[in-house]
Scaffold this motif. Sequence first.
Motif, PDB file in Angstrom:
ATOM      1  N   ASP A   7       0.820  -1.104   0.159  1.00  0.00           N
ATOM      2  CA  ASP A   7       0.218  -0.168   0.129  1.00  0.00           C
ATOM      3  C   ASP A   7       0.931   1.388  -0.054  1.00  0.00           C
ATOM      4  N   THR A   8       0.122   2.398  -0.359  1.00  0.00           N
ATOM      5  CA  THR A   8       0.881   3.845  -0.521  1.00  0.00           C
ATOM      6  C   THR A   8       1.607   3.981   0.842  1.00  0.00           C
ATOM      7  N   ASN A   9       1.063   3.868   2.059  1.00  0.00           N
ATOM      8  CA  ASN A   9       1.571   4.483   3.071  1.00  0.00           C
ATOM      9  C   ASN A   9       2.885   3.488   3.479  1.00  0.00           C
ATOM     10  N   VAL A  41      -1.195   2.866  -6.434  1.00  0.00           N
ATOM     11  CA  VAL A  41       0.056   2.940  -5.438  1.00  0.00           C
ATOM     12  C   VAL A  41       0.941   4.151  -6.186  1.00  0.00           C
ATOM     13  N   ASP A  91      -8.451   3.263  -2.520  1.00  0.00           N
ATOM     14  CA  ASP A  91      -8.196   2.087  -1.552  1.00  0.00           C
ATOM     15  C   ASP A  91      -8.858   0.960  -2.176  1.00  0.00           C
ATOM     16  N   LEU A 105      -1.813  -7.922   0.902  1.00  0.00           N
ATOM     17  CA  LEU A 105      -1.755  -6.638   0.872  1.00  0.00           C
ATOM     18  C   LEU A 105      -1.001  -6.106   2.353  1.00  0.00           C
ATOM     19  N   SER A 107      -0.258  -3.218   4.549  1.00  0.00           N
ATOM     20  CA  SER A 107      -0.641  -1.887   4.693  1.00  0.00           C
ATOM     21  C   SER A 107      -0.702  -1.475   6.245  1.00  0.00           C
ATOM     22  N   ARG A 108      -0.746  -0.279   6.671  1.00  0.00           N
ATOM     23  CA  ARG A 108      -0.725   0.139   8.020  1.00  0.00           C
ATOM     24  C   ARG A 108      -1.961   0.988   8.117  1.00  0.00           C
ATOM     25  N   ASN A 109      -2.868   0.772   7.032  1.00  0.00           N
ATOM     26  CA  ASN A 109      -4.286   1.577   7.018  1.00  0.00           C
ATOM     27  C   ASN A 109      -5.342   0.504   7.616  1.00  0.00           C
TER      28      ASN A 109
END
Length: 126
Positions: A7-9, A41, A91, A105, A107-109
């Motif tokens: 993910d982007t973050n 992303v 997202d 995936l 991620s930290r989201n």
Amino acid sequence: MSGFSFDTNILIDALAGHEPAAAEIRRAVAFGSRAWISRMVWIEVLSKGTPAELKMAERLLSGFAIDEIDAEIGARAAALRRERSRLRAADAIILASALVRGRVLVSRNVKDFPANMPGIRVPYIL
């Protein structure tokens, strides 16, 4: 699951020098699989920054394989948004890309991708 999609973050954290993010990327590669990102992303990471920051981001992104947004991913993203009305389109595309291709995936989201959701890995929280 066959591989990891980021993910982007996580990528933004790695670019900012956050060691747990860099370690997570290294872990995925050491696991023996290619690290992947969705084209969404790629767009998000390259949408902001100074010329020097963008150059560094391009270098990082060059190490990832990219899942293009095709009809199958688009249809899955649309279905995800119907199921979860608060899920943003970006997202939904990122999650759909991982799900359709059978990848975990990273991620930290946790708001949009809870850690207990199948196929999600939350390596750290900021």
